[in-house]
Design a protein around this motif. Structure first.
Motif, PDB file in Angstrom:
ATOM      1  N   PRO A  18       0.924  -1.337   0.040  1.00 58.64           N
ATOM      2  CA  PRO A  18       0.110   0.012  -0.114  1.00 58.64           C
ATOM      3  C   PRO A  18       0.764   1.351  -0.005  1.00 58.64           C
ATOM      4  O   PRO A  18       0.507   2.301  -0.346  1.00 58.64           O
ATOM      5  CB  PRO A  18      -0.730  -0.029   1.093  1.00 58.64           C
ATOM      6  CG  PRO A  18      -0.868  -1.506   1.608  1.00 58.64           C
ATOM      7  CD  PRO A  18       0.602  -2.197   1.255  1.00 58.64           C
ATOM      8  N   ALA A  19       2.082   1.078   0.380  1.00 63.73           N
ATOM      9  CA  ALA A  19       2.962   2.423   0.433  1.00 63.73           C
ATOM     10  C   ALA A  19       4.058   2.119  -0.619  1.00 63.73           C
ATOM     11  O   ALA A  19       5.098   2.731  -0.533  1.00 63.73           O
ATOM     12  CB  ALA A  19       3.661   2.430   1.701  1.00 63.73           C
ATOM     13  N   THR A  20       3.560   1.835  -1.662  1.00 69.47           N
ATOM     14  CA  THR A  20       4.274   2.127  -3.122  1.00 69.47           C
ATOM     15  C   THR A  20       4.640   3.318  -3.564  1.00 69.47           C
ATOM     16  O   THR A  20       3.794   4.115  -3.707  1.00 69.47           O
ATOM     17  CB  THR A  20       3.657   1.308  -4.250  1.00 69.47           C
ATOM     18  OG1 THR A  20       3.571  -0.307  -3.812  1.00 69.47           O
ATOM     19  CG2 THR A  20       4.771   1.321  -5.456  1.00 69.47           C
ATOM     20  N   LEU A  44      -4.868  12.830  -4.146  1.00 61.47           N
ATOM     21  CA  LEU A  44      -5.175  11.577  -4.056  1.00 61.47           C
ATOM     22  C   LEU A  44      -6.582  11.122  -3.812  1.00 61.47           C
ATOM     23  O   LEU A  44      -6.977  11.470  -2.712  1.00 61.47           O
ATOM     24  CB  LEU A  44      -4.128  11.073  -3.080  1.00 61.47           C
ATOM     25  CG  LEU A  44      -4.026   9.453  -2.900  1.00 61.47           C
ATOM     26  CD1 LEU A  44      -3.987   8.637  -4.159  1.00 61.47           C
ATOM     27  CD2 LEU A  44      -3.327   9.178  -1.814  1.00 61.47           C
ATOM     28  N   ASP A  45      -7.240  10.492  -4.637  1.00 67.25           N
ATOM     29  CA  ASP A  45      -8.540   9.847  -4.492  1.00 67.25           C
ATOM     30  C   ASP A  45      -9.569  11.236  -4.080  1.00 67.25           C
ATOM     31  O   ASP A  45     -10.302  11.086  -3.338  1.00 67.25           O
ATOM     32  CB  ASP A  45      -8.658   8.796  -3.567  1.00 67.25           C
ATOM     33  CG  ASP A  45      -7.982   7.499  -3.766  1.00 67.25           C
ATOM     34  OD1 ASP A  45      -7.812   7.465  -5.230  1.00 67.25           O
ATOM     35  OD2 ASP A  45      -7.666   6.825  -2.938  1.00 67.25           O
ATOM     36  N   GLY A  46      -9.222  12.293  -4.494  1.00 71.73           N
ATOM     37  CA  GLY A  46     -10.163  13.547  -4.459  1.00 71.73           C
ATOM     38  C   GLY A  46      -9.700  14.215  -3.160  1.00 71.73           C
ATOM     39  O   GLY A  46     -10.246  15.440  -2.758  1.00 71.73           O
ATOM     40  N   VAL A  49      -2.806  16.030  -0.966  1.00 74.21           N
ATOM     41  CA  VAL A  49      -1.702  15.646  -0.047  1.00 74.21           C
ATOM     42  C   VAL A  49      -0.711  16.119  -0.199  1.00 74.21           C
ATOM     43  O   VAL A  49      -0.337  16.846  -1.296  1.00 74.21           O
ATOM     44  CB  VAL A  49      -1.624  14.046  -0.141  1.00 74.21           C
ATOM     45  CG1 VAL A  49      -2.879  13.094  -0.111  1.00 74.21           C
ATOM     46  CG2 VAL A  49      -1.527  13.656  -1.940  1.00 74.21           C
ATOM     47  N   THR A  50       0.098  15.997   0.813  1.00 80.69           N
ATOM     48  CA  THR A  50       1.615  16.775   0.849  1.00 80.69           C
ATOM     49  C   THR A  50       2.711  15.624   0.894  1.00 80.69           C
ATOM     50  O   THR A  50       2.213  14.318   1.535  1.00 80.69           O
ATOM     51  CB  THR A  50       1.556  17.778   1.627  1.00 80.69           C
ATOM     52  OG1 THR A  50       1.212  17.474   3.064  1.00 80.69           O
ATOM     53  CG2 THR A  50       0.704  18.797   1.176  1.00 80.69           C
ATOM     54  N   SER A  68       0.196   6.587   2.199  1.00 85.87           N
ATOM     55  CA  SER A  68       0.071   5.772   3.533  1.00 85.87           C
ATOM     56  C   SER A  68      -1.319   5.228   3.621  1.00 85.87           C
ATOM     57  O   SER A  68      -2.178   6.201   3.583  1.00 85.87           O
ATOM     58  CB  SER A  68       0.588   6.270   4.665  1.00 85.87           C
ATOM     59  OG  SER A  68       0.005   7.633   5.037  1.00 85.87           O
ATOM     60  N   GLY A  69      -1.560   4.285   4.381  1.00 92.09           N
ATOM     61  CA  GLY A  69      -3.195   3.885   4.524  1.00 92.09           C
ATOM     62  C   GLY A  69      -4.006   3.660   3.687  1.00 92.09           C
ATOM     63  O   GLY A  69      -5.234   3.949   3.783  1.00 92.09           O
TER      64      GLY A  69
END
Length: 244
Positions: A18-20, A44-46, A49-50, A68-69
């Motif tokens: 998941p953390a690729t 990211l997915d709407g 993110v930073t 992450s997550g």
């Protein structure tokens, strides 16, 4: 005036982790005003993110962003940046999927701990993977075919305990394993002796007697043995006693 460009180098597809990290470059034209790293925007997915890591290269930056997550399933990131003159790049997008779930592997036959006197055995069950897809199924290291999510492999048992391990793998390396132990016992039980107590000749008609049968040690200690018999054609039951 030429705006900067964003190029995502991470390939689309399925990933186990998941953390690729997502790798991308931010480039301005030679002689341009230069990339304004502070204007970097990632969605990211709407959600904005930073946290991108940037390394200066010729005419711009090489960057990585590690999410992450993330849950299993599809995800999309969109990236834009401006140059020092305020020119906005075209958005660059990447859609990829996370698959951290092992294939669903179920063995319907044989049951665990089966005892049998037949050396022919079929190992059967089902396997499926709803994520990156099934890559393969092995039985004790050898590939076996899967048709429509079902498999069946014929094996020949050796005398004694046999262990079979099935491993299913998906296309990103998740695995599931099931092990079955089967006992093959073709040795015929041997009755070493039988004794009737009390002495038949010394008892009056209608007396009760105990018949004790002694079995030779089984070559397969894990295989259960039972004794049955008849007296004058009528079945009688035997209770297991202590070893002699």
């Amino acid at each position: 005036v030429t705006p900067p460009t964003v190029a995502i180098t991470t390939a689309p597809g399925f990933y186990q982790n998941p953390a690729t990290p997502i790798a991308f470059t931010l480039l301005d034209e030679p002689g341009g005003s230069g990339v304004n790293l502070g204007s970097l925007k990632m969605v990211l997915d709407g959600q904005s993110v930073t946290g991108a890591q940037a390394e200066a290269i010729e005419n711009g930056y090489a960057c990585t962003y590690t999410p992450s997550g993330l849950s299993d399933g599809g995800h999309t990131i969109t990236i834009t940046v401006e140059d020092a003159s305020g020119n906005l790049s075209q958005p660059a997008s990447l859609t990829w999927s996370i698959d951290s779930t092992a294939p669903a592997l179920a063995v319907s036959s044989p049951p665990e701990g089966l005892n049998t006197n037949s050396p022919a055995l079929t190992i059967a069950g089902t396997v499926e993977d709803e994520g990156s897809g099934l890559a393969g199924l092995t039985l004790n290291g050898d590939a076996i075919p899967v048709f429509g999510g079902a498999f069946a492999a014929d094996v020949t048992l050796e005398e004694g305990e046999n262990t079979f391990t099935l491993i299913a793998s998906d296309n990103v390396g998740n695995t599931a394993a099931v092990t079955r132990s089967v006992l093959l016992d073709t040795a015929v039980p041997v009755i070493e002796g039988a004794a009737l107590t009390p002495n038949f000749a010394a008892q009056p008609p209608g007396s009760r007697y105990t018949l004790t049968a002694t079995l030779a040690p089984s070559p397969s200690p894990k295989s259960a043995e039972t004794v049955s018999g008849t007296v004058n054609g009528a079945p009688v039951s035997f209770a297991e006693g202590p070893a002699l």
